[in-house]
Write an enzyme that holds these catalytic residues in place. Structure first.
Site, PDB file in Angstrom:
ATOM      1  N   GLU A 198       0.844  -1.189   0.000  1.00  0.00           N
ATOM      2  CA  GLU A 198       0.000   0.000   0.000  1.00  0.00           C
ATOM      3  C   GLU A 198       0.881   1.241   0.000  1.00  0.00           C
ATOM      4  OE1 GLU A 198      -2.030  -1.040   3.659  1.00  0.00           O
ATOM      5  OE2 GLU A 198      -1.038   0.583   4.713  1.00  0.00           O
ATOM      6  N   HIS A 208      11.028  17.524   5.078  1.00  0.00           N
ATOM      7  CA  HIS A 208      11.833  17.215   3.904  1.00  0.00           C
ATOM      8  C   HIS A 208      12.570  15.901   4.092  1.00  0.00           C
ATOM      9  CE1 HIS A 208      11.129  21.080   2.097  1.00  0.00           C
ATOM     10  NE2 HIS A 208      11.422  21.672   3.252  1.00  0.00           N
TER      11      HIS A 208
END
Lengths: 288, 376
Positions: free
Chosen positions: A208, A247
């Protein structure tokens, strides 16, 4: 994976509601449950299973070598630690929501002792007709040569059941669990059935969106030159792009994690991609 | 699983607790006297709305302001802003740093590698991801063993590789060691400073991000406090009952169990031209209350129809069926429901519904076909 019909299972948290309910279902399936453990409740019996205060006693008195854990998340660290320290070969943690720091410590410890850990937040493992070490439905499928490896729980029940309905036999079913840090990764589970398990000729991989484990499986398939046929399904194609983890996520693993990215990576190394979960049995049958 | 993301000012409160170098700052909460608060602050300064969205600068929610008067009117304006479901709850005002250079540093959890990583770069700022993608050699990564912790010599090595010399090596090293202390003591999955700026007065953390491990809530006061933060009513209910819940664009209310199965269900609906109104994973082992509250939450969104898809493992179909009947008694005007129950105690669950004159499917595709008929 490291269990068989000869495994001697101890249920940690056997006196709780979930522990008792699933002990009953596992016993009905034929799993050899030799002991239960709940601290301070030693001496009782639950469903005919003797209860001990510690895993160590269950090992000494009843020869337990496999454990399944149904204790609340805040006690899971100690439960797994106790199981590893007692030398239990395979510990399966069903509990959801074990903190990351606890899991990282337990994974390091399991590796140093060369013991196996699966979960947390795992539905467990099933070798059809032989042993059920988990909470998955009992009537999904019968024994055969197709391994089913999944990240998620219920979706994999759906697929194992679809295989069973199509009369496709399953060599093993394993759900690695949904918490962020897992005792067994998707790659480790895949490696076992691709390279070490003689009963498995075909692998069904259920992934998934999120993380980079499917991409790592794809890289593994290429590096190890795996020839067993693979049918893969990735859930989350229609999911809106989620919030990102600062990030750092992108820096650690590059821009991976989308359904399409995973599908492309697996297709590129020869995996057969299923459009829906219900297409899987038909695709598997072509390799039987 | 809801991750707890701290707003910038919340992350900086943690940074301050651990003595990380920060520029002079002031926080104004919604409802506080903006004028009075700003009297204590010198301008020019940077005014930053505290709201849980990315690219605040692009949305005009961060501005450099020259005078106190401008700042007062900007703050008042910011407090009226709403982006999606989010409102500006606080404003952070900071002195301007005399920036000579921007660096990047973080400690992040690498989930598939099952380890923490100290990440640093001498090319910090908003383009850090592009740097990582195009010039990976400009990114320094140092993995950390949880049992050993971040070693002083590793932290020092990273500081030197960033090009620091003299006293700055020690400042950067100390800063990295503090990031690790925050990671373990607060149970963070991410502690990020971007940019970390070099000024004539040394290094400062100019922007901060933190994500905490909500699984550790039972032993972490910071997480318990943050969970009390303002949430929408829907989110509150979802959090209270432990649902994973996301609002989507479609018209079909979805109640399912298991994140993977719920996602697969939405994918299949999309293939059939049907769109879900929400993602709701009721969680493993759902009891009567949780199913009831989940349905109630879905009903408040006014869906055209509701699809219930339960594959019972640890969840019991008989419990779910009872909960559905109980809910329908209380909501006689409920939208049409298509129900699929299978797995643990499915025979009992289906019988409970059938006895009450309600259809239940064992097969998913049959349920999807039925739903198409209901929607028309």
């Amino acid at each position: 994976m490291y269990i068989s019909e000869n495994s001697r299972v101890v249920v940690q948290g056997i006196t709780g509601n979930q522990g008792k309910f699933h002990t009953q279902l596992m016993k009905e399936y034929g799993t050899n449950i030799v002991a239960g453990v709940t601290p301070k409740k030693g001496g009782q019996e639950v469903l005919g299973v003797p209860v001990f205060n510690t895993v160590q006693e269950a090992v000494q008195e009843r020869g337990a070598d496999t454990s399944i854990i149904f204790v609340p998340a805040r006690f899971s660290y100690n439960a797994v630690l106790e199981s590893l320290n007692a030398g239990i070969n395979m510990t399966c943690c069903i509990t959801e929501g074990v903190p990351v720091l606890d899991m990282l410590r337990l994974v390091e410890l399991a590796h140093s002792k060369e013991l196996h850990l699966i979960g947390p937040n795992s539905p467990g493992m099933l070798i059809p007709d032989k042993i059920k070490l988990g909470i998955m439905p009992s009537d999904m499928c019968h024994f055969g040569n197709v391994a089913t490896i999944a990240k998620s729980g219920t979706l994999s029940y759906e697929i194992a059941k679809a295989l069973g309905n199509a009369d496709v036999g399953v060599s093993a079913y394993i759900g690695i669990g949904g918490d962020p840090i897992r005792g067994t990764t998707l790659v480790e589970a895949f490696d076992y059935y691709a390279a070490k398990d003689d009963n498995t000729d075909i692998i069904v991989l259920i992934g998934e969106i999120g993380g980079d484990e499917e991409e790592k499986v794809a890289a593994y398939i290429e590096e190890q030159n795996i020839n067993k046929p693979i049918v893969a399904y990735i859930a989350g194609k229609s999911a809106p792009e989620g919030k990102r983890m600062g990030h750092a996520g992108a820096i650690i693993s590059g821009n991976v994690g989308t359904a399409q990215g995973k599908i492309d990576a697996l297709a590129a190394v020869g995996a057969n991609i299923a459009e829906t979960p219900w297409d899987i049995p038909g695709m598997v049958k072509e390799f039987l | 699983m809801v991750k707890i993301r701290l707003l910038e000012y919340e992350a900086k409160d943690v940074f301050a607790e651990f003595d990380l170098p920060l520029v002079h700052r002031l926080v104004i909460m919604k409802g506080e006297d903006v004028q009075e608060k700003l009297n204590q602050f010198n301008f020019p300064a940077i005014v930053k709305s505290q709201i849980a969205i990315g690219s605040r600068k692009k949305a005009g929610l961060i501005k450099i302001i020259q005078t106190r008067e401008e700042a007062v009117s900007l703050c008042k304006d910011y407090f009226t802003r709403k982006v999606g479901n989010y409102e500006v709850e606080a404003i952070l005002i900071e002195s301007l740093a005399d920036i000579k250079h921007e660096y990047y540093c973080s400690i992040a959890l690498d989930t598939s590698g099952r380890q923490f990583v100290l990440i640093a770069s001498a090319e910090g700022g908003i383009d850090i991801e592009e740097v990582a993608a195009t010039r990976p050699e400009a990114i320094i990564k140092e993995t950390i063993s949880l049992i050993d912790g971040l070693r002083e010599e590793s932290a020092k090595k990273v500081a030197e590789r960033l090009g620091f010399s003299g006293d700055l090596v020690d400042s950067a090293k100390d800063l990295f060691l503090k990031l690790w202390k925050i990671t373990t003591e607060k149970e963070a999955q991410l502690v990020e400073i971007n940019p970390l700026v070099l000024t004539p007065n040394g290094l400062f953390a100019v922007d901060g991000k933190m994500i905490l491990d909500d699984n550790a809530v039972f032993r972490q006061e910071t997480i318990q406090e943050l969970q009390k933060r303002k949430l929408s009513d829907l989110e509150k209910t979802a959090k209270q009952f432990g649902f994973s819940f996301v609002e989507l664009e479609g018209q079909i209310g979805i109640l399912a169990n298991g994140a993977g199965l719920t996602m697969a269900l939405l994918d299949v609906l999309a293939q059939h031209g049907l769109a879900g109104m929400n993602f709701l994973d009721v969680g493993g082992g759902a009891d009567k209350d949780r199913v009831y509250e989940a349905l109630k939450l879905i009903f408040t969104m006014k869906p055209k129809a509701v699809l219930i898809n339960i594959y019972g493992g640890i969840t019991r179909c008989d419990v779910v069926a009872d909960a559905i009947l109980h809910t329908l008694k209380e909501f006689p005007e409920a939208p049409p429901m298509v129900i699929r129950l299978t797995g643990t105690k499915e025979t009992e669950g289906v019988k409970i519904l059938n006895d009450a004159g309600i259809d239940a499917y064992k097969d998913m595709m049959a349920a999807v076909e039925k739903l198409k008929g209901v929607i028309g």
